[in-house]
Design a protein around this motif. Sequence first.
Motif, PDB file in Angstrom:
ATOM      1  N   PHE A 128       0.654  -1.185  -0.188  1.00 22.05           N
ATOM      2  CA  PHE A 128      -0.101  -0.042  -0.227  1.00 22.05           C
ATOM      3  C   PHE A 128       0.914   1.288   0.043  1.00 22.05           C
ATOM      4  O   PHE A 128       0.526   2.203  -0.684  1.00 22.05           O
ATOM      5  CB  PHE A 128      -0.872  -0.134   1.208  1.00 22.05           C
ATOM      6  N   GLY A 129       1.882   1.341   0.763  1.00 15.77           N
ATOM      7  CA  GLY A 129       3.010   2.385   0.921  1.00 15.77           C
ATOM      8  C   GLY A 129       3.405   2.734  -0.616  1.00 15.77           C
ATOM      9  O   GLY A 129       3.386   3.879  -1.317  1.00 15.77           O
ATOM     10  N   GLU A 130       3.931   1.641  -1.339  1.00 20.94           N
ATOM     11  CA  GLU A 130       4.408   1.884  -2.764  1.00 20.94           C
ATOM     12  C   GLU A 130       3.278   2.273  -3.731  1.00 20.94           C
ATOM     13  O   GLU A 130       3.700   3.157  -4.572  1.00 20.94           O
ATOM     14  CB  GLU A 130       5.049   0.361  -3.320  1.00 20.94           C
ATOM     15  N   ILE A 131       2.002   1.888  -3.476  1.00 16.43           N
ATOM     16  CA  ILE A 131       1.055   2.302  -4.373  1.00 16.43           C
ATOM     17  C   ILE A 131       0.781   3.828  -3.988  1.00 16.43           C
ATOM     18  O   ILE A 131       0.537   4.528  -4.951  1.00 16.43           O
ATOM     19  CB  ILE A 131      -0.278   1.378  -4.008  1.00 16.43           C
ATOM     20  N   PHE A 132       0.764   4.228  -2.573  1.00 16.02           N
ATOM     21  CA  PHE A 132       0.605   5.479  -2.140  1.00 16.02           C
ATOM     22  C   PHE A 132       1.519   6.279  -3.038  1.00 16.02           C
ATOM     23  O   PHE A 132       1.288   7.462  -3.583  1.00 16.02           O
ATOM     24  CB  PHE A 132       0.639   5.529  -0.782  1.00 16.02           C
ATOM     25  N   MET A 133       2.786   6.100  -2.870  1.00 11.38           N
ATOM     26  CA  MET A 133       3.879   6.944  -3.449  1.00 11.38           C
ATOM     27  C   MET A 133       3.864   7.061  -4.845  1.00 11.38           C
ATOM     28  O   MET A 133       3.846   8.248  -5.616  1.00 11.38           O
ATOM     29  CB  MET A 133       5.431   6.208  -3.327  1.00 11.38           C
ATOM     30  N   PHE A 134       3.518   6.004  -5.545  1.00  7.98           N
ATOM     31  CA  PHE A 134       3.395   6.081  -7.183  1.00  7.98           C
ATOM     32  C   PHE A 134       2.029   6.898  -7.559  1.00  7.98           C
ATOM     33  O   PHE A 134       1.929   7.731  -8.329  1.00  7.98           O
ATOM     34  CB  PHE A 134       3.448   4.673  -7.896  1.00  7.98           C
ATOM     35  N   ARG A 135       1.025   6.795  -6.885  1.00 12.32           N
ATOM     36  CA  ARG A 135      -0.060   7.288  -6.796  1.00 12.32           C
ATOM     37  C   ARG A 135       0.004   8.886  -6.660  1.00 12.32           C
ATOM     38  O   ARG A 135      -0.504   9.811  -7.678  1.00 12.32           O
ATOM     39  CB  ARG A 135      -1.170   6.975  -6.160  1.00 12.32           C
TER      40      ARG A 135
END
Length: 395
Positions: free
Chosen positions: A194-201
């Motif tokens: 979720f953290g990686e998705i958050f940063m890319f988003r």
Amino acid sequence: MKLTPTSLTERVEGLDFLRGIALLGIIIANMLHFHSPYAYMDPYTWFSTPGEQSAFHFIDVFVEASFYPLFAMLFGYGLNMQYEKSLKNHTPFAPFMARRMSWLLLFGILHALLIWFGDILFTYAIMGFVMIALVRIPKKWLFSLALVLYIVPSVLVYILLVFSRKINPNSLLDGFVDIHQIELAISAYAHGSFGEIFMFRLGEWFTFGVVGVFTSFFAVLPLMMLGAAFSKWKVVEKMYAMKGKLVVTMIVGITLGVLLKNVPYIDGPKFENIIIVQSTFGGPILAIGYAALLMLLWQIPFLKIVTKPFATLGRMAFTTYIMQSIIATLIFYSYGAGLYGKVDIVTGTWLAIGIFVIQLIAAQIWLSKFRIGPLEYVWRKLSYGKNFSNKEEKV
């Protein structure tokens, strides 16, 4: 007088019907971004099978860039209705609307950062602040100003793009595919935490959302202004007396809109054909044609009964829009079913329709017991600063 929300008896049902239909087009268009790194593709060459090519052509011409303009115009329409209501009731409009747009801005930021980068609420809120001043302009001037603000910059950009192409045919990077970003998107959304998705988003939102706000002053704001002008003319309220004008608008809007949206297939998928001719001009013109068609259909008693569920859904457009993002990201992102990048355009479109049908049914059930949707209730409570009953009114 005290500020009070609009009662069910004061609602214009035709507007809710238009909102409901617009939400169907929006989820079909947004689904391309939900299930794949669509923003980094060249869709005119990416889809290889005949079925995918046909599906993309249909969405590209009849859906893409033709329902968000309708939604933007409806936003302006409703905002002017609230302005006129404040004049009638002698209540302050600007402070209330500023508070309402502030909360919408917050909802948009949360939506963009925590759910999906393609949020439109943030942009709507920014444009809504500007509309607090512009909505006071008389309808003819507002209509004319909207056309100038929309057409002049777009024509200038088109001329600039054509001129750039003549100087250097490769300057516009037609058909560019960003393979690196495609790989990063699939890595984040399909396999990341979720953290990686958050940063890319977050990066995508700054690229497409925050930066896009500046272009929205010439793309979204004029559409809201047109909607407010139509509201001052009471177009939806007087639709039954405007059948002749609606027929002409429908024929011209749909014919011209479809023609302009097919230009990339006629003259080639050049950058200026896609961005300016197809999306900037073809999309809104087709949207107006659709609106005229829908208002004509709404006047047919049998069809009005059959399509009534769309109007019910339109009463909770805010909730529906956010839930579309939540459901779709749970299907495609790694913290859900993880199907990102694994679904073709045909399957994705049917999924969009399926989600919408479920929402259509859910809206009938919810609004049989409550007056408005759950997010609409929260937004209303925050905007007015007090509690209201959300129990269904018997009228």
